[in-house]
Design an enzyme around this catalytic site. Structure first.
Site, PDB file in Angstrom:
ATOM      1  N   TYR A  67       0.925  -1.230   0.553  1.00  0.00           N
ATOM      2  CA  TYR A  67      -0.060  -0.131  -0.146  1.00  0.00           C
ATOM      3  C   TYR A  67       1.028   1.283  -0.322  1.00  0.00           C
ATOM      4  CZ  TYR A  67      -3.402   3.605   1.635  1.00  0.00           C
ATOM      5  OH  TYR A  67      -4.200   5.220   1.704  1.00  0.00           O
ATOM      6  N   GLY A  71      -5.384   6.465  -0.131  1.00  0.00           N
ATOM      7  CA  GLY A  71      -6.820   5.883   0.490  1.00  0.00           C
ATOM      8  C   GLY A  71      -8.591   5.068  -0.607  1.00  0.00           C
ATOM      9  N   ARG A 121     -13.066  27.185  48.782  1.00  0.00           N
ATOM     10  CA  ARG A 121     -12.646  25.919  50.372  1.00  0.00           C
ATOM     11  C   ARG A 121     -12.900  24.361  49.139  1.00  0.00           C
ATOM     12  NH1 ARG A 121     -18.393  23.452  52.323  1.00  0.00           N
ATOM     13  NH2 ARG A 121     -19.078  25.346  51.564  1.00  0.00           N
ATOM     14  N   HIS A 144      -1.641  15.976  -1.165  1.00  0.00           N
ATOM     15  CA  HIS A 144      -2.580  16.516   0.164  1.00  0.00           C
ATOM     16  C   HIS A 144      -2.026  17.390   0.417  1.00  0.00           C
ATOM     17  CE1 HIS A 144      -3.023  12.064  -0.358  1.00  0.00           C
ATOM     18  NE2 HIS A 144      -3.309  11.636   1.100  1.00  0.00           N
ATOM     19  N   ASN A 184       1.862   9.937   6.718  1.00  0.00           N
ATOM     20  CA  ASN A 184       1.088   9.565   8.108  1.00  0.00           C
ATOM     21  C   ASN A 184       1.461   9.509   8.937  1.00  0.00           C
ATOM     22  OD1 ASN A 184      -1.000   7.892   6.602  1.00  0.00           O
ATOM     23  ND2 ASN A 184       0.184   6.606   6.088  1.00  0.00           N
TER      24      ASN A 184
END
Length: 404
Positions: free
Chosen positions: A52, A59, A279, A82, A194
């Protein structure tokens, strides 16, 4: 000098580099590991394995095969396509933090990049060359693809960078410093984009600064208690031993130490009790302290993780989801909620100091009220910021929109 090896990097190290410009050095053994993993990648490619993002599209284009003759070109095209971010640019400190984390992660070796890629990132840090990175465009579930692509463009000689105060073409800066353009090889484009380094750098810096905010809030609380004659029973060690959260105990102890010897607060028995904003500080600020500590633990794991896809395991490449930003996103949301709640208490302390019916002090801490408004608008500003924080602390991690 901060030495990176893929392991052991801390938030304080990141701040030294990103904020204060400390130089970075790469561990020699880590570079040898990078070269070994690179050889494994090349063996898989030469064996004709389908990988891949190396010889396939990315994608939704995963089913498209990429020929050997175009496999290197694919890496360049991936970072160009990208780099689609928009909006104002990320500040220099954040971008430096991102580059440090990207280099540290790649040093683990499992991404399969050449050592020259890591050396280029470190060279940018040491020469203070800052890629121009738009702040909008990352969805987190797919990592920080768009902003990381803008950094990848810059280190290869494309896009814009900030150098010596000017925004210029990356190519010109690389020529001026004698580096030249960098041609990406197999897998290096997707390995550069990535990951979760953008969200991690931002969250790491926020966690570092959150400690300063907490310490400041503790000092302000101590001063408020003195100004209002606060009752110290609620800070007794014995009280917090009954509910022994680490942060609660630490906060109560810190306030006691700050007010040690003070004659303006009430020690010992009292039939009265203070408002929640005085408090319950150990219980609220203690939870904030524990949130910060928890967040630092998660983020420092992420800073030293492999967040790529696919990754090299043994002699194979394995597809995975390590790029998903859920861990960091949840910490960021948790931190935002915690700091918002701390801000709520701080604003109420401010209001109490300025309201003469609650404080017994002059209204808005000024003489000749009416002629002088004193600190009236200080509380208005605090109220405005508290309201804005409530909007900004809405959890982002619960939202999702499908992408390819």
């Amino acid at each position: 000098m901060v030495v990176i090896s893929g392991h052991g990097l801390k938030i304080d190290d990141l701040i030294r580099v990103s904020r204060y410009g400390e130089k970075v050095e790469i561990d020699g053994d880590a570079l040898k590991r990078v070269d070994e993993y690179r050889d494994i990648l090349l063996k898989n490619i030469n064996a004709g394995k389908r990988i891949y993002g190396v010889n396939t599209g990315v994608g939704a284009f995963i089913n498209k095969d990429i020929g050997r003759e175009d496999a290197r070109l694919l890496q360049k095209k991936v970072i160009m396509s990208h780099a689609a971010g928009v909006g104002e640019r990320l500040d220099d400190e954040t971008v430096r933090g991102i580059m440090l984390l990207r280099a540290n992660s790649l040093l683990r070796g499992n991404s399969g990049v050449r050592s020259v890629i890591i050396k280029r990132l470190v060279d940018f840090l040491n020469k203070n060359i800052i890629p121009i990175v738009p702040s909008r465009g990352s969805v987190g579930a797919s990592g920080d693809l768009a902003p990381l692509a803008h950094i990848a463009l810059a280190i290869t000689g494309m896009g814009k960078v900030k150098y010596r105060g000017d925004i210029v073409d990356a190519r010109k800066v690389l020529e001026s410093v004698g580096s030249g353009e960098l041609n990406l090889d197999y897998k290096e484009g997707i390995a550069l984009i990535n990951g979760t380094q953008v969200m991690t750098a931002i969250t790491a810096i926020c966690l570092h600064d959150a400690r300063t905010y907490l310490l400041t809030a503790l000092a302000a609380t101590a001063l408020t208690l003195e100004s209002l004659g606060g009752i110290m029973n609620a800070y007794m060690a014995e009280v917090h031993a009954l509910r022994p959260h680490k942060g609660q105990i630490l906060v109560a102890s810190a306030i006691r130490e700050l007010l040690k010897g003070s004659e303006l607060v009430k020690w010992g028995e009292s039939e009265k009790q203070d408002a929640y904003s005085l408090r319950c500080v150990p219980q609220v600020f203690g939870a904030v302290a524990d949130t910060i500590d928890f967040g630092r633990g998660v983020v420092e794991v992420e800073m030293n993780s492999v967040v790529d896809n696919p990754v090299i395991i043994g002699d194979k490449l394995v597809s995975c989801g390590n790029f998903h930003g859920e861990y960091v996103a949840m910490v960021a949301d948790y931190l935002g909620i915690a700091l918002t709640d701390m801000g709520n208490v701080c604003e109420r302390q401010c209001y109490r100091l300025l309201n003469e019916r609650l404080s017994g002090l002059p209204a808005f801490l000024t003489r000749k009220g009416g002629l002088n408004s004193g600190y009236m608008l200080l509380q208005y500003t605090a109220a405005s910021l508290v309201s804005e924080n409530k909007i900004l602390s809405h959890p982002g991690v619960v939202d999702s929109i499908p992408t390819s």
